[in-house]
Design a protein around this motif. Structure first.
Motif, PDB file in Angstrom:
ATOM      1  N   CYS A   1       0.904  -1.327  -0.078  1.00  0.00           N
ATOM      2  CA  CYS A   1      -0.006   0.008  -0.005  1.00  0.00           C
ATOM      3  C   CYS A   1       0.960   1.322   0.004  1.00  0.00           C
ATOM      4  O   CYS A   1       0.665   2.154  -0.958  1.00  0.00           O
ATOM      5  CB  CYS A   1      -0.990   0.231   1.242  1.00  0.00           C
ATOM      6  N   PHE A   2       1.978   1.288   0.860  1.00  0.00           N
ATOM      7  CA  PHE A   2       2.482   2.528   1.138  1.00  0.00           C
ATOM      8  C   PHE A   2       3.277   3.013  -0.159  1.00  0.00           C
ATOM      9  O   PHE A   2       3.544   4.211  -0.353  1.00  0.00           O
ATOM     10  CB  PHE A   2       3.681   2.081   2.120  1.00  0.00           C
ATOM     11  N   HIS A   3       3.786   2.215  -1.037  1.00  0.00           N
ATOM     12  CA  HIS A   3       4.340   2.628  -2.304  1.00  0.00           C
ATOM     13  C   HIS A   3       3.434   3.286  -3.370  1.00  0.00           C
ATOM     14  O   HIS A   3       3.746   3.811  -4.489  1.00  0.00           O
ATOM     15  CB  HIS A   3       5.355   1.558  -2.850  1.00  0.00           C
ATOM     16  N   HIS A   4       2.030   3.032  -3.154  1.00  0.00           N
ATOM     17  CA  HIS A   4       1.364   3.903  -3.925  1.00  0.00           C
ATOM     18  C   HIS A   4       0.713   5.153  -3.469  1.00  0.00           C
ATOM     19  O   HIS A   4      -0.206   5.627  -4.030  1.00  0.00           O
ATOM     20  CB  HIS A   4       0.107   2.630  -4.282  1.00  0.00           C
ATOM     21  N   LEU A   5       1.256   5.540  -2.313  1.00  0.00           N
ATOM     22  CA  LEU A   5       0.883   6.756  -1.793  1.00  0.00           C
ATOM     23  C   LEU A   5       1.781   7.939  -2.308  1.00  0.00           C
ATOM     24  O   LEU A   5       2.882   7.757  -2.451  1.00  0.00           O
ATOM     25  CB  LEU A   5       1.110   6.757  -0.119  1.00  0.00           C
ATOM     26  N   PRO A   6       1.128   8.902  -2.684  1.00  0.00           N
ATOM     27  CA  PRO A   6       2.239  10.008  -2.993  1.00  0.00           C
ATOM     28  C   PRO A   6       2.898  10.743  -1.972  1.00  0.00           C
ATOM     29  O   PRO A   6       2.511  10.546  -0.823  1.00  0.00           O
ATOM     30  CB  PRO A   6       0.938  11.230  -3.796  1.00  0.00           C
ATOM     31  N   PRO A   7       3.857  11.527  -2.240  1.00  0.00           N
ATOM     32  CA  PRO A   7       4.899  11.846  -1.270  1.00  0.00           C
ATOM     33  C   PRO A   7       4.077  12.644   0.120  1.00  0.00           C
ATOM     34  O   PRO A   7       4.593  12.482   1.065  1.00  0.00           O
ATOM     35  CB  PRO A   7       5.807  12.727  -1.847  1.00  0.00           C
TER      36      PRO A   7
ATOM     37  N   GLY B   1       9.258   0.126  -9.524  1.00  0.00           N
ATOM     38  CA  GLY B   1       8.964   1.512  -8.996  1.00  0.00           C
ATOM     39  C   GLY B   1       9.606   2.799  -9.611  1.00  0.00           C
ATOM     40  O   GLY B   1      10.709   2.200  -9.990  1.00  0.00           O
ATOM     41  N   SER B   2       9.138   3.830  -9.517  1.00  0.00           N
ATOM     42  CA  SER B   2       9.664   5.032  -9.950  1.00  0.00           C
ATOM     43  C   SER B   2      10.715   5.677  -8.884  1.00  0.00           C
ATOM     44  O   SER B   2      10.408   5.741  -7.783  1.00  0.00           O
ATOM     45  CB  SER B   2       8.576   5.968 -10.167  1.00  0.00           C
ATOM     46  N   GLU B   3      12.007   6.131  -9.342  1.00  0.00           N
ATOM     47  CA  GLU B   3      12.942   6.802  -8.663  1.00  0.00           C
ATOM     48  C   GLU B   3      12.949   8.251  -8.913  1.00  0.00           C
ATOM     49  O   GLU B   3      13.923   8.985  -8.559  1.00  0.00           O
ATOM     50  CB  GLU B   3      14.259   6.083  -8.982  1.00  0.00           C
ATOM     51  N   LEU B   4      11.830   8.720  -9.534  1.00  0.00           N
ATOM     52  CA  LEU B   4      11.836  10.196  -9.618  1.00  0.00           C
ATOM     53  C   LEU B   4      11.907  10.974  -8.316  1.00  0.00           C
ATOM     54  O   LEU B   4      11.442  10.469  -7.183  1.00  0.00           O
ATOM     55  CB  LEU B   4      10.538  10.700 -10.326  1.00  0.00           C
ATOM     56  N   PRO B   5      12.510  12.097  -8.054  1.00  0.00           N
ATOM     57  CA  PRO B   5      12.475  12.897  -6.953  1.00  0.00           C
ATOM     58  C   PRO B   5      11.160  13.250  -6.773  1.00  0.00           C
ATOM     59  O   PRO B   5      10.242  13.084  -7.582  1.00  0.00           O
ATOM     60  CB  PRO B   5      13.144  14.379  -7.319  1.00  0.00           C
ATOM     61  N   ASP B   6      10.821  13.211  -5.436  1.00  0.00           N
ATOM     62  CA  ASP B   6       9.253  13.580  -4.949  1.00  0.00           C
ATOM     63  C   ASP B   6       8.516  14.758  -5.895  1.00  0.00           C
ATOM     64  O   ASP B   6       7.554  14.634  -6.051  1.00  0.00           O
ATOM     65  CB  ASP B   6       9.067  13.970  -3.612  1.00  0.00           C
TER      66      ASP B   6
ATOM     67  N   GLN C   1       4.004   7.233 -11.614  1.00  0.00           N
ATOM     68  CA  GLN C   1       4.468   6.334 -12.463  1.00  0.00           C
ATOM     69  C   GLN C   1       4.344   4.798 -12.208  1.00  0.00           C
ATOM     70  O   GLN C   1       5.294   4.130 -12.339  1.00  0.00           O
ATOM     71  CB  GLN C   1       6.057   6.629 -12.724  1.00  0.00           C
ATOM     72  N   GLY C   2       3.287   4.455 -11.447  1.00  0.00           N
ATOM     73  CA  GLY C   2       2.882   3.131 -11.140  1.00  0.00           C
ATOM     74  C   GLY C   2       3.348   2.818  -9.735  1.00  0.00           C
ATOM     75  O   GLY C   2       3.022   1.719  -9.231  1.00  0.00           O
ATOM     76  N   GLY C   3       3.979   3.514  -9.144  1.00  0.00           N
ATOM     77  CA  GLY C   3       4.371   3.488  -7.671  1.00  0.00           C
ATOM     78  C   GLY C   3       5.694   4.067  -7.273  1.00  0.00           C
ATOM     79  O   GLY C   3       6.703   4.368  -8.297  1.00  0.00           O
ATOM     80  N   VAL C   4       6.179   4.239  -6.119  1.00  0.00           N
ATOM     81  CA  VAL C   4       7.241   4.788  -5.710  1.00  0.00           C
ATOM     82  C   VAL C   4       8.156   3.994  -5.097  1.00  0.00           C
ATOM     83  O   VAL C   4       7.939   3.102  -4.327  1.00  0.00           O
ATOM     84  CB  VAL C   4       6.976   5.943  -4.626  1.00  0.00           C
ATOM     85  N   ALA C   5       9.584   4.212  -5.777  1.00  0.00           N
ATOM     86  CA  ALA C   5      10.628   3.238  -5.160  1.00  0.00           C
ATOM     87  C   ALA C   5      11.348   3.897  -3.779  1.00  0.00           C
ATOM     88  O   ALA C   5      11.452   4.967  -3.823  1.00  0.00           O
ATOM     89  CB  ALA C   5      11.547   2.898  -6.271  1.00  0.00           C
ATOM     90  N   TYR C   6      11.933   2.967  -3.163  1.00  0.00           N
ATOM     91  CA  TYR C   6      12.384   3.464  -1.806  1.00  0.00           C
ATOM     92  C   TYR C   6      13.978   2.626  -1.701  1.00  0.00           C
ATOM     93  O   TYR C   6      14.077   1.580  -2.238  1.00  0.00           O
ATOM     94  CB  TYR C   6      11.716   3.339  -0.671  1.00  0.00           C
TER      95      TYR C   6
END
Length: 241
Positions: free
Chosen positions: A140-146, A177-182, A192-197
């Motif tokens: 769930c967490f990686h689908h949340l916006p910053p 997941g996406s590695e774009l800056p916040d 972009q489909g989800g946030v990478a950490y």
């Protein structure tokens, strides 16, 4: 001429609107997207299988987490909620998607397990409240916006019992997941489909919790009774407050 911002919640809602139509976390757009995703229960999606995360099983096997009251955030078809209930936990499970909750309830009924399923927004005032001995989030967490990390951390602070644990699996940078800056997510209008950490990012975001373990999820073969994919980080934190 509108002046709509007075407090933090107004700021969060404004930022929500900047990503409207490209989200997977709000009760409107997110619920519809996930309903479509879960519509075909026979799709060859690895985490559709009725098996718990290998790291979650490991936490219980090693005595890092003991049965108590648990909340499964973004429970999907209920695979981890079912495992926790069978292990002796009193389980609440929440998801935006009516299709996911319906599937999870069917599974719980078939297994003879008593789980309180809730369809809706985990951040809403009507969502389940703590205290919980375990809050678990698988995907769930990686689908949340910053900006919604603010809401997420506030939720944990509110519902985790002293000494309680927070378990997480999320996209690993370099693997999924996406590695774009916040800031770029808002310029692009989507996640972009989800946030990478990275591990460092997770430790920084959850710095008010005590790290118990942070590692990559282990691969599990198709015939394993556990789910495991190496494109995910797994983390276990403890609330010592």
């Amino acid at each position: 001429m509108n002046r709509d911002i007075r407090d933090v919640e107004d700021v969060l809602k404004l930022l929500d609107e900047l990503l409207a139509g490209a989200d997977r976390w709000t009760p409107g757009g997110g619920a519809d997207w996930w309903d479509g995703f879960y519509a075909d229960r026979d799709r060859p999606v690895p985490f559709f299988a009725d098996k718990p995360d290998e790291n979650l099983v490991s936490y219980l096997d090693r005595g890092l987490v003991n049965p108590g009251r648990a909340l499964d955030l973004g429970c999907g078809p209920g695979r981890n909620a079912l495992y926790l209930a069978a292990a002796g936990f009193q389980v609440d499970a929440v998801d935006l998607s009516p299709a996911a909750i319906s599937w999870a309830r069917d599974r719980a009924t078939a297994a003879g397990l008593d789980i309180a399923f809730h369809c809706g927004d985990a951040f809403a005032e009507t969502a389940p409240s703590g205290p919980y001995d375990l809050v678990y989030d698988s995907g769930c967490f990686h689908h949340l916006p910053p900006h919604r990390r603010v809401s997420y951390r506030a939720l944990l602070a509110r519902i985790l019992a002293p000494g309680g644990h927070f378990g997480l699996s999320c996209f690993a940078a370099g693997a999924m997941g996406s590695e774009l800056p916040d800031a770029e997510f808002y310029r692009h209008g989507g996640l972009q489909g989800g946030v990478a950490y990275t591990p460092e990012a997770l430790r920084w975001i959850f710095a008010d919790l005590t790290e118990v373990e942070l590692r990559r999820m282990r691969d599990e073969p198709a015939d394993s009774p556990r789910f495991g994919e190496q494109f995910l980080w797994t983390a276990l934190f403890r609330h010592d407050g």
